[in-house]
Design a protein around this motif. Sequence first.
Motif, PDB file in Angstrom:
ATOM      1  N   ARG A 215       4.232   7.992   9.339  1.00  0.00           N
ATOM      2  CA  ARG A 215       4.741   9.132   8.554  1.00  0.00           C
ATOM      3  C   ARG A 215       6.164   9.456   8.987  1.00  0.00           C
ATOM      4  NH1 ARG A 215       0.268  13.825   8.021  1.00  0.00           N
ATOM      5  NH2 ARG A 215       0.982  13.984   5.896  1.00  0.00           N
TER       6      ARG A 215
ATOM      7  N   THR B 215      -2.929   4.071  11.083  1.00  0.00           N
ATOM      8  CA  THR B 215      -3.527   5.292  11.628  1.00  0.00           C
ATOM      9  C   THR B 215      -3.162   5.457  13.098  1.00  0.00           C
ATOM     10  OG1 THR B 215      -5.579   4.049  11.858  1.00  0.00           O
ATOM     11  CG2 THR B 215      -5.442   5.566   9.993  1.00  0.00           C
TER      12      THR B 215
ATOM     13  N   SER C 221       0.849  -1.191   0.000  1.00  0.00           N
ATOM     14  CA  SER C 221       0.000   0.000   0.000  1.00  0.00           C
ATOM     15  C   SER C 221       0.887   1.245   0.000  1.00  0.00           C
ATOM     16  CB  SER C 221      -1.059  -0.098   1.102  1.00  0.00           C
ATOM     17  OG  SER C 221      -0.696   0.431   2.300  1.00  0.00           O
ATOM     18  N   HIS C 222       0.890   2.044   1.051  1.00  0.00           N
ATOM     19  CA  HIS C 222       1.746   3.231   1.063  1.00  0.00           C
ATOM     20  C   HIS C 222       2.325   3.384   2.465  1.00  0.00           C
ATOM     21  CE1 HIS C 222       3.142   7.349   0.915  1.00  0.00           C
ATOM     22  NE2 HIS C 222       2.967   7.343  -0.399  1.00  0.00           N
TER      23      HIS C 222
ATOM     24  N   GLU D 202       3.253   5.557   4.389  1.00  0.00           N
ATOM     25  CA  GLU D 202       2.815   6.593   5.337  1.00  0.00           C
ATOM     26  C   GLU D 202       1.618   6.148   6.181  1.00  0.00           C
ATOM     27  OE1 GLU D 202       2.169  10.549   3.833  1.00  0.00           O
ATOM     28  OE2 GLU D 202       4.108  10.574   2.834  1.00  0.00           O
ATOM     29  N   ARG D 203       0.803   5.278   5.632  1.00  0.00           N
ATOM     30  CA  ARG D 203      -0.401   4.863   6.374  1.00  0.00           C
ATOM     31  C   ARG D 203      -0.668   3.362   6.273  1.00  0.00           C
ATOM     32  NH1 ARG D 203      -1.408   8.447  10.171  1.00  0.00           N
ATOM     33  NH2 ARG D 203      -1.608  10.541   9.404  1.00  0.00           N
TER      34      ARG D 203
ATOM     35  N   ARG E 168       0.005   8.653  16.585  1.00  0.00           N
ATOM     36  CA  ARG E 168      -0.900   8.646  15.434  1.00  0.00           C
ATOM     37  C   ARG E 168      -0.144   8.699  14.105  1.00  0.00           C
ATOM     38  NH1 ARG E 168      -4.764  13.535  15.111  1.00  0.00           N
ATOM     39  NH2 ARG E 168      -5.343  12.818  17.170  1.00  0.00           N
TER      40      ARG E 168
ATOM     41  N   TRP F 172      -9.363   7.243  15.976  1.00  0.00           N
ATOM     42  CA  TRP F 172      -9.547   8.674  15.722  1.00  0.00           C
ATOM     43  C   TRP F 172     -10.793   8.865  14.857  1.00  0.00           C
ATOM     44  CZ3 TRP F 172      -9.625  11.292  11.015  1.00  0.00           C
ATOM     45  CH2 TRP F 172      -9.588  12.689  11.090  1.00  0.00           C
TER      46      TRP F 172
ATOM     47  N   GLY G 256      -0.396  -0.784   7.025  1.00  0.00           N
ATOM     48  CA  GLY G 256      -0.215  -1.775   8.077  1.00  0.00           C
ATOM     49  C   GLY G 256      -1.074  -1.514   9.302  1.00  0.00           C
ATOM     50  N   ALA G 257      -0.861  -2.372  10.298  1.00  0.00           N
ATOM     51  CA  ALA G 257      -1.687  -2.329  11.506  1.00  0.00           C
ATOM     52  C   ALA G 257      -1.519  -1.014  12.257  1.00  0.00           C
ATOM     53  CB  ALA G 257      -1.345  -3.509  12.410  1.00  0.00           C
TER      54      ALA G 257
ATOM     55  N   ARG H 264       2.693   0.537  -3.502  1.00  0.00           N
ATOM     56  CA  ARG H 264       1.706  -0.130  -4.365  1.00  0.00           C
ATOM     57  C   ARG H 264       2.281  -1.331  -5.113  1.00  0.00           C
ATOM     58  NH1 ARG H 264      -2.545   1.745  -1.820  1.00  0.00           N
ATOM     59  NH2 ARG H 264      -2.256   3.954  -1.504  1.00  0.00           N
TER      60      ARG H 264
ATOM     61  N   LEU I 142      -7.377   3.287  14.015  1.00  0.00           N
ATOM     62  CA  LEU I 142      -8.791   3.143  13.676  1.00  0.00           C
ATOM     63  C   LEU I 142      -9.740   3.882  14.605  1.00  0.00           C
ATOM     64  CD1 LEU I 142      -9.151  -0.664  12.812  1.00  0.00           C
ATOM     65  CD2 LEU I 142      -8.816   1.226  11.236  1.00  0.00           C
TER      66      LEU I 142
END
Lengths: 576, 70
Positions: free
Chosen positions: A158, A48, A38-39, A41-42, A154, A348, A44-45, A174, A346
């Motif tokens: 990043r 967020t 995916s990316h 910055e956000r 949080r 927030w 995996g587990a 990706r 998940l």
Amino acid sequence: MTKTIKTDVLVIGGGLSGCMAAINAADHGAKVAIMEKSHTERSGAAGTGNDHFWFWDPEIHHRRGWTIPDMVRDISFDGEYGKTKGGLMDQELLEIVAEGTKEAVDNLESWGIQFRYDEIYPWNLQYEAPEGEKRFRIVPQFQSEWDTLNYDGRDIKRRLTEQCLKRGVEIYNRVSGTGLLIVDGKVVGATGVNMRTGEFHVFKAKAVVMATGMDQMRLFRAQSGDWFNSQSPPYITGDGEAMALRAGAEVFILQAGKSRNAGFQYFRNLSRSSGTATTCYPAGRFVNSEGEVMIRHPAVREPLRKRREEVERSIAEGKTPFYLDLTDASEEEIRYVEWSYGHEGLCWVILEIMKDLGLDFRKDAFELELEPTGKLSGGFLALYIDTDCHTNLPGLYACSPVQFAGEVAAPTYVVLGWRSGEKAAEYAQEAAEPTLDAKQVESEERRVTAPLNAEDGHPWQEVNKEINNIMEEYKGYVAGWNLPREDAEVSRAGLENCIAQLEKLKAAEMKAEDPHELVRCNEVMNLIDIGIMMVKAALEPEQHERGIWFLGRQVEGEPEFRKTPIVIKYPSKGDA
Amino acid sequence: MPPVFNEKCTACFKCVEICPGDVLREGDGKPKVAYPDECWHCGACMMDCPADAVRLDLPLWMRPVTKRVK
Ligand SMILES: Cc1cc2nc3c(=O)[nH]c(=O)nc-3n(C[C@H](O)[C@H](O)[C@H](O)COP(=O)(O)OP(=O)(O)OC[C@H]3O[C@@H](n4cnc5c(N)ncnc54)[C@H](O)[C@@H]3O)c2cc1C
Ligand code: SF4
Ligand code: SF4
């Protein structure tokens, strides 16, 4: 369309552990690439966020009389949490983890993640710090000692991404890993496919670190019937494990688990963070429908195990459902809960949605799901590593998933990621320039892209559902090992039938409409390979039950848990 | 339900870049939800939107069940 990338260390999976591995491998002089589905910055587990971190601080804990072995024993055996684990956790790895936690916190802090605060609260551990120095917000979580930090994690992903880029780590977002490349028994790279462009990627690497995450999501039926209503990312589908299995790596397998605690789970309907059990410290009270308090707060001070009689009495008296009720908490406590909840992955977003729905912890009680005693959960499969994070395959390191050390969650993966990066970089320094086997690359590309090129075939969802059906049967049969002899024979035949069904499903042709769906098809192919391995392991002799887990058949007494994994080679002939 | 993008959207496509489920794609002047069934409802798109242009609702089967106490 093929892209070839040459690097010293390839990290597959840029989650918490993978980013830590990449950073440390780069710090040890290696050229590093991350292949991330995916990316970073956000992804995996921890995508967020995380809000708590188990740690051992020589300053704080030593002074309180707690050593690393004390901590490890507590979490594996003696503490409230440890008692449910049946001693399954890998003690050696856990000691390494505990020892590495303070350095990890120091590093994360220096990268901009806030762990220390001007203000600490009455429910935090009160400890001495030099005048004017900020302090940690320490709470007891599941253990006997105050050993868990509440912090603002949080944006942890990043910050880690920034540190990777700063060190020149090449990040391929990706791109989903599909297979390991092996020459002369050594791992020399891996392949992947970009889920937006369909471009096939070939990574040539001296060492590979597997860091694709802890779960085989979508292998078993989702609790709510919706695969994407899950606590762990529904996109973590055991790809790393399947790649490693196909390459001949040793794995660690736990069969189905059986709940004993009748524990409270998530908010009803919402398979979200364990927030109800952890984050609502210090104010979370579990009440029955009459408002009678079952548990005053869910951390270690009042474990559910000890209050089970009360919960059961409420059930018998019809005083259900149960709720999380913060309405009696002070404003200061609620703010702390919201602060913490807002950093927990998940959650927030739940606070945001609560605003839209007009819900407020100050006014509303939230219905909880009560897990029935004896409920079966799915199994778990992981790579088997030594204390240097090396698998049995030369050149293949792993930090996630690995044999059962993960119950302390993020700290395990942060520390083992860090370690695997260092060890892989050291290995790469000595390793010869790899050469690839062109035939292997070609056949791998054909296998991986087949659903995109197929004229006709089943969509991934159809095949995934059928896997779930077969694995539900498997769960029942594994539990059946507890039954008398004749029934055990029924279970054996049933398990063999599960394997036959999965093999048949494996031969079914799939059809992907685009590169995104192609990756979902590959996830499903991986789940089939994992399912087959899990069922085969259940048929091995010498299995037993430990803690809440079945390791296959129960034998007389409680044998010592042996660290030897069940080794089955891929493709398996069924022989151990 | 998957995210809804309002008129504040500046079409920067940060949300498309980071969505962990690869659910979003660049659309005409704003993002489009390409794979609505695969949304994890993680909120990352909303968290990282610089323009406060994303709202996320939960499908009925994910809504918390509550009771007003006070
Ligand atoms: C909602 C939630 C809240 C949590 N809160 C806490 C907390 O407060 N404290 C705590 O200690 N722990 C917490 N945890 C657990 C913690 O986040 C995890 O233990 C940790 O993130 C695991 O790190 P990892 O590197 O093993 O896996 P992940 O961080 O999940 O990373 C795995 C990565 O691999 C990628 N990937 C998967 N397959 C492929 C493929 N085929 N090719 C390329 N890449 C791939 C994924 O996209 C992902 O980026 C929480 C977990 C969840 C789900
Ligand atoms: S991040 Fe916000 S502003 Fe940017 S494209 Fe997405 S919705 Fe629009
Ligand atoms: S909520 Fe998460 S999964 Fe859904 S679109 Fe937004 S970022 Fe993607």
